[in-house]
Design a protein around this motif. Structure first.
Motif, PDB file in Angstrom:
ATOM      1  N   SER A 173       2.097 -14.519  -3.654  1.00 52.81           N
ATOM      2  CA  SER A 173       3.696 -14.346  -3.803  1.00 52.81           C
ATOM      3  C   SER A 173       3.238 -13.099  -4.943  1.00 52.81           C
ATOM      4  N   GLY A 174       4.426 -12.766  -4.556  1.00 56.54           N
ATOM      5  CA  GLY A 174       4.391 -11.681  -6.523  1.00 56.54           C
ATOM      6  C   GLY A 174       4.734 -10.239  -5.470  1.00 56.54           C
ATOM      7  N   ASN A 175       4.861  -9.035  -7.301  1.00 55.59           N
ATOM      8  CA  ASN A 175       5.245  -8.248  -6.778  1.00 55.59           C
ATOM      9  C   ASN A 175       3.774  -7.347  -6.528  1.00 55.59           C
ATOM     10  N   LEU A 176       2.932  -7.650  -5.477  1.00 51.62           N
ATOM     11  CA  LEU A 176       1.482  -6.959  -5.108  1.00 51.62           C
ATOM     12  C   LEU A 176       1.554  -5.742  -4.912  1.00 51.62           C
ATOM     13  N   SER A 177       0.348  -5.487  -5.477  1.00 51.78           N
ATOM     14  CA  SER A 177      -0.155  -3.866  -5.132  1.00 51.78           C
ATOM     15  C   SER A 177      -0.958  -3.719  -4.235  1.00 51.78           C
ATOM     16  N   GLY A 178      -1.465  -2.259  -4.120  1.00 50.99           N
ATOM     17  CA  GLY A 178      -2.180  -2.495  -3.097  1.00 50.99           C
ATOM     18  C   GLY A 178      -3.663  -2.811  -3.639  1.00 50.99           C
ATOM     19  N   GLU A 179      -4.160  -2.568  -4.967  1.00 50.00           N
ATOM     20  CA  GLU A 179      -5.394  -2.954  -5.275  1.00 50.00           C
ATOM     21  C   GLU A 179      -5.174  -4.389  -5.159  1.00 50.00           C
ATOM     22  N   ASP A 180      -3.867  -5.310  -5.315  1.00 50.11           N
ATOM     23  CA  ASP A 180      -4.115  -6.896  -5.339  1.00 50.11           C
ATOM     24  C   ASP A 180      -4.423  -7.036  -4.189  1.00 50.11           C
ATOM     25  N   VAL A 193      -4.125  10.285  -5.481  1.00 48.40           N
ATOM     26  CA  VAL A 193      -2.962   9.576  -5.834  1.00 48.40           C
ATOM     27  C   VAL A 193      -1.819   8.903  -5.692  1.00 48.40           C
ATOM     28  N   SER A 194      -1.595   8.110  -6.347  1.00 55.10           N
ATOM     29  CA  SER A 194      -0.156   6.543  -6.434  1.00 55.10           C
ATOM     30  C   SER A 194       0.869   7.638  -6.878  1.00 55.10           C
ATOM     31  N   ARG A 195       1.527   7.614  -6.002  1.00 54.98           N
ATOM     32  CA  ARG A 195       3.542   7.884  -5.835  1.00 54.98           C
ATOM     33  C   ARG A 195       4.155   7.156  -6.161  1.00 54.98           C
ATOM     34  N   PRO A 196       4.396   6.923  -7.688  1.00 55.75           N
ATOM     35  CA  PRO A 196       5.285   5.505  -7.828  1.00 55.75           C
ATOM     36  C   PRO A 196       7.073   5.714  -7.202  1.00 55.75           C
ATOM     37  N   ASN A 197       7.030   6.496  -6.952  1.00 51.92           N
ATOM     38  CA  ASN A 197       8.526   6.777  -6.019  1.00 51.92           C
ATOM     39  C   ASN A 197       8.391   6.375  -4.746  1.00 51.92           C
ATOM     40  N   LEU A 198       7.021   6.484  -4.247  1.00 50.42           N
ATOM     41  CA  LEU A 198       6.738   6.042  -2.846  1.00 50.42           C
ATOM     42  C   LEU A 198       6.352   4.197  -2.803  1.00 50.42           C
ATOM     43  N   HIS A 199       6.491   4.142  -3.497  1.00 51.20           N
ATOM     44  CA  HIS A 199       6.461   2.255  -3.716  1.00 51.20           C
ATOM     45  C   HIS A 199       6.475   1.210  -3.539  1.00 51.20           C
ATOM     46  N   ASP A 200       6.829   0.310  -2.683  1.00 54.10           N
ATOM     47  CA  ASP A 200       7.867  -0.973  -2.467  1.00 54.10           C
ATOM     48  C   ASP A 200       7.684  -1.775  -3.582  1.00 54.10           C
ATOM     49  N   THR A 201       8.322  -1.868  -4.658  1.00 58.00           N
ATOM     50  CA  THR A 201       7.549  -2.902  -5.919  1.00 58.00           C
ATOM     51  C   THR A 201       8.347  -4.266  -5.222  1.00 58.00           C
ATOM     52  N   GLY A 202       9.449  -4.002  -4.553  1.00 60.98           N
ATOM     53  CA  GLY A 202       9.673  -5.859  -4.008  1.00 60.98           C
ATOM     54  C   GLY A 202       8.395  -6.879  -4.429  1.00 60.98           C
ATOM     55  N   SER A 203       8.854  -7.979  -4.445  1.00 62.39           N
ATOM     56  CA  SER A 203       8.329  -9.492  -3.671  1.00 62.39           C
ATOM     57  C   SER A 203       7.460  -9.223  -2.518  1.00 62.39           C
ATOM     58  N   LYS A 204       6.119  -9.204  -2.718  1.00 59.88           N
ATOM     59  CA  LYS A 204       5.248 -10.016  -0.705  1.00 59.88           C
ATOM     60  C   LYS A 204       4.817 -10.715  -1.341  1.00 59.88           C
ATOM     61  N   THR A 205       4.056 -11.489   0.246  1.00 55.66           N
ATOM     62  CA  THR A 205       3.841 -12.461   0.689  1.00 55.66           C
ATOM     63  C   THR A 205       2.638 -12.881   1.142  1.00 55.66           C
ATOM     64  N   TYR A 206       1.301 -12.438   1.025  1.00 58.98           N
ATOM     65  CA  TYR A 206       0.375 -11.799   1.680  1.00 58.98           C
ATOM     66  C   TYR A 206      -0.484 -12.945   1.454  1.00 58.98           C
ATOM     67  N   LEU A 207      -1.521 -12.912   2.749  1.00 61.45           N
ATOM     68  CA  LEU A 207      -2.498 -13.772   2.799  1.00 61.45           C
ATOM     69  C   LEU A 207      -2.201 -15.466   1.904  1.00 61.45           C
ATOM     70  N   LEU A 259       0.647  -0.734  -0.206  1.00 65.63           N
ATOM     71  CA  LEU A 259      -0.255   0.255   0.196  1.00 65.63           C
ATOM     72  C   LEU A 259       0.992   1.281  -0.256  1.00 65.63           C
ATOM     73  N   THR A 260       1.820   1.191  -0.193  1.00 69.90           N
ATOM     74  CA  THR A 260       2.782   2.570  -0.367  1.00 69.90           C
ATOM     75  C   THR A 260       2.586   3.146  -1.194  1.00 69.90           C
ATOM     76  N   GLY A 261       2.801   4.334  -1.243  1.00 70.27           N
ATOM     77  CA  GLY A 261       1.735   5.528  -2.318  1.00 70.27           C
ATOM     78  C   GLY A 261       1.359   5.724  -2.021  1.00 70.27           C
ATOM     79  N   TRP A 262       0.113   4.911  -1.569  1.00 73.95           N
ATOM     80  CA  TRP A 262      -0.637   5.781  -2.289  1.00 73.95           C
ATOM     81  C   TRP A 262      -1.313   6.982  -0.905  1.00 73.95           C
ATOM     82  N   THR A 263      -1.158   8.264  -1.608  1.00 74.39           N
ATOM     83  CA  THR A 263      -1.608   9.368  -0.303  1.00 74.39           C
ATOM     84  C   THR A 263      -2.962  10.341  -1.902  1.00 74.39           C
ATOM     85  N   TYR A 264      -3.043  11.608  -1.453  1.00 76.07           N
ATOM     86  CA  TYR A 264      -3.718  12.781  -1.595  1.00 76.07           C
ATOM     87  C   TYR A 264      -3.190  13.786  -1.974  1.00 76.07           C
TER      88      TYR A 264
END
Length: 426
Positions: free
Chosen positions: A231-238, A214-228, A193-198
């Protein structure tokens, strides 16, 4: 497994029960209009609401001269819609969702944020896609501000929203033996969820400025994540979609709907049946509600919900025939509900109002009595075309209070009925 349907045509008491639960309350004429109809048809019709609002609303939050005044005008505008709007079930659902996807005016002081958030709750009130609802909530500036995700950035994750997304908005905690998520899920969700702001509307001086997500790509963690477990390069939407579509979410949110519309202490078998409908329809809340509001359990669990302060206020006015109150009287009603423990747009905590027996204490009961007196016996009590019937007030044509009310005038009878335990329950 589905909920057993209510197959009999609606009796007067059935119709009164339906409107007490879904429309805060109703007049005798409104109740009689549903008698003899099919329960499923009535539920479907009630859920087919639009986005139109009541004309003549005297409250405009953008006219506030400071943040606190704008918030109070937003409360007044919402109460006006509950009292006089054409879609009481929509407002009843918006009130329910405001106690689920909680924000509060202690932190959200921007007027467009508040009005926009209410519009979002109305738009999704009977959503056919809960995951889309949750995503709209997650990206709304009001939620970004309230749970600090606007401060969430790569290398410095803020876990506040990520935690509440799981604990309060989707899966729930689970049990100690079988938790629904782990602390690692919270951490990985926050990274996604990093990079989501207004932008816009920050600070007390800009409380009337419209903010935008606004979603700021420069503030978003693009690394691989495992959630529930995924796994993958999960976004806030994911991660919002993953959480919102978990099987546990079906049960957790279905239980909230049962508490709102069936009983303060729901039947767990009935909750499981609604959860099965939720899963079968992929989070179609409208389908769950249509089945629920036309079910046998809905029609047999009478007097099983203690009306909240707002429900008591709105139910009294709607049952009295929606007499016209002036703006000052309506703002007084907002404060009266607050005095009884429910300030609109400001639940007690992020988990919302507990409800049930928590609504009842000596002070709250005294305030309910004072309000009932003001609406019926007071010098400024609204003039009623005709006093409400026992069916409208209590949901039954044969009032259990009849012997106690004999010999009293209509105003006195109405007052004593409004303060009775029978009216406090829906």
């Amino acid at each position: 497994m589905s909920l057993q349907p209510h197959t009999r045509k609606l009796t007067p008491e059935d119709a009164a029960h339906f409107l007490r639960r879904t429309a805060f309350g109703a007049t005798d004429a409104q109740i009689r209009a549903l008698v003899g109809r099919d329960a499923r048809e009535v539920a479907r019709e009630a859920l087919s609401f639009g986005m139109d609002l009541a004309p003549g609303n005297p409250f405009d939050p953008t006219q506030g001269t400071r943040p606190g005044a704008a918030a109070q005008l937003a409360r007044g505008a919402w109460l006006y819609e509950m009292l006089y709007g054409p879609h009481p079930l929509r407002e009843r659902l918006a009130l329910t969702w405001s106690n689920h996807f909680v924000i509060g005016t202690d932190k959200v002081k921007n007027a467009p944020m508040l009005t926009g958030y209410l519009a979002l709750l109305r738009r999704h009130a009977a959503t056919t896609d809960f995951a889309a609802f949750a995503l709209d909530v997650a990206r709304h500036p009001a939620m970004l501000r309230y749970l600090d995700n606007d401060q969430n950035r790569k290398g410095k994750p803020n876990e506040n929203f990520s935690r509440e997304l799981l604990e309060l908005f989707t899966t729930g905690l689970g049990t100690p033996a079988q938790p629904n998520y782990t602390e690692q899920d919270v951490h990985e969700g926050a990274r996604a969820l990093t990079g989501w702001t207004y932008e816009g509307g920050r600070g007390n001086k800009n409380f009337l400025e419209e903010p935008r997500f606004v979603s700021r790509p420069n503030l978003h963690d693009t690394g691989s994540k495992t959630y529930l477990g995924q796994s993958g390069n999960l976004s806030g939407e994911d991660i919002v979609r993953i959480a919102a579509t978990r099987p546990q979410t079906a049960a957790f949110v279905s239980r909230k709907l049962h508490r709102a519309f069936v009983a303060d202490t729901p039947d767990e078998g009935a909750v499981a049946a609604s959860a099965e409908t939720w899963r079968r329809t992929n989070g179609n809340v409208r389908a769950v509600l249509e089945e629920l509001l036309s079910s046998e359990v809905f029609y047999t669990r009478r007097a099983a919900i203690i009306r909240s302060p707002v429900e008591f206020v709105v139910g009294a006015v709607r049952t009295l025939g929606q007499p016209r109150l002036d703006a000052k009287q309506m703002l007084n009603l907002v404060q009266t509900a607050s005095k009884m423990g429910q300030l609109l747009l400001q639940p007690d905590t992020v988990k919302g109002w507990d409800g049930g027996r928590e609504w009842i204490n000596d002070s709250a009961l005294l305030t309910r009595m004072q309000l009932a007196a003001a609406l019926t016996l007071g010098a400024k009590a609204p003039t009623l075309e005709k006093p409400p019937t026992a069916l409208a007030l209590l949901g039954t044509e044969r009032s259990p209070l009849q012997a106690a009310l004999d010999g009293l005038n209509p105003k006195q009878r109405t007052y004593l009925t409004l303060i009775s335990p029978e009216f406090q329950l829906a």
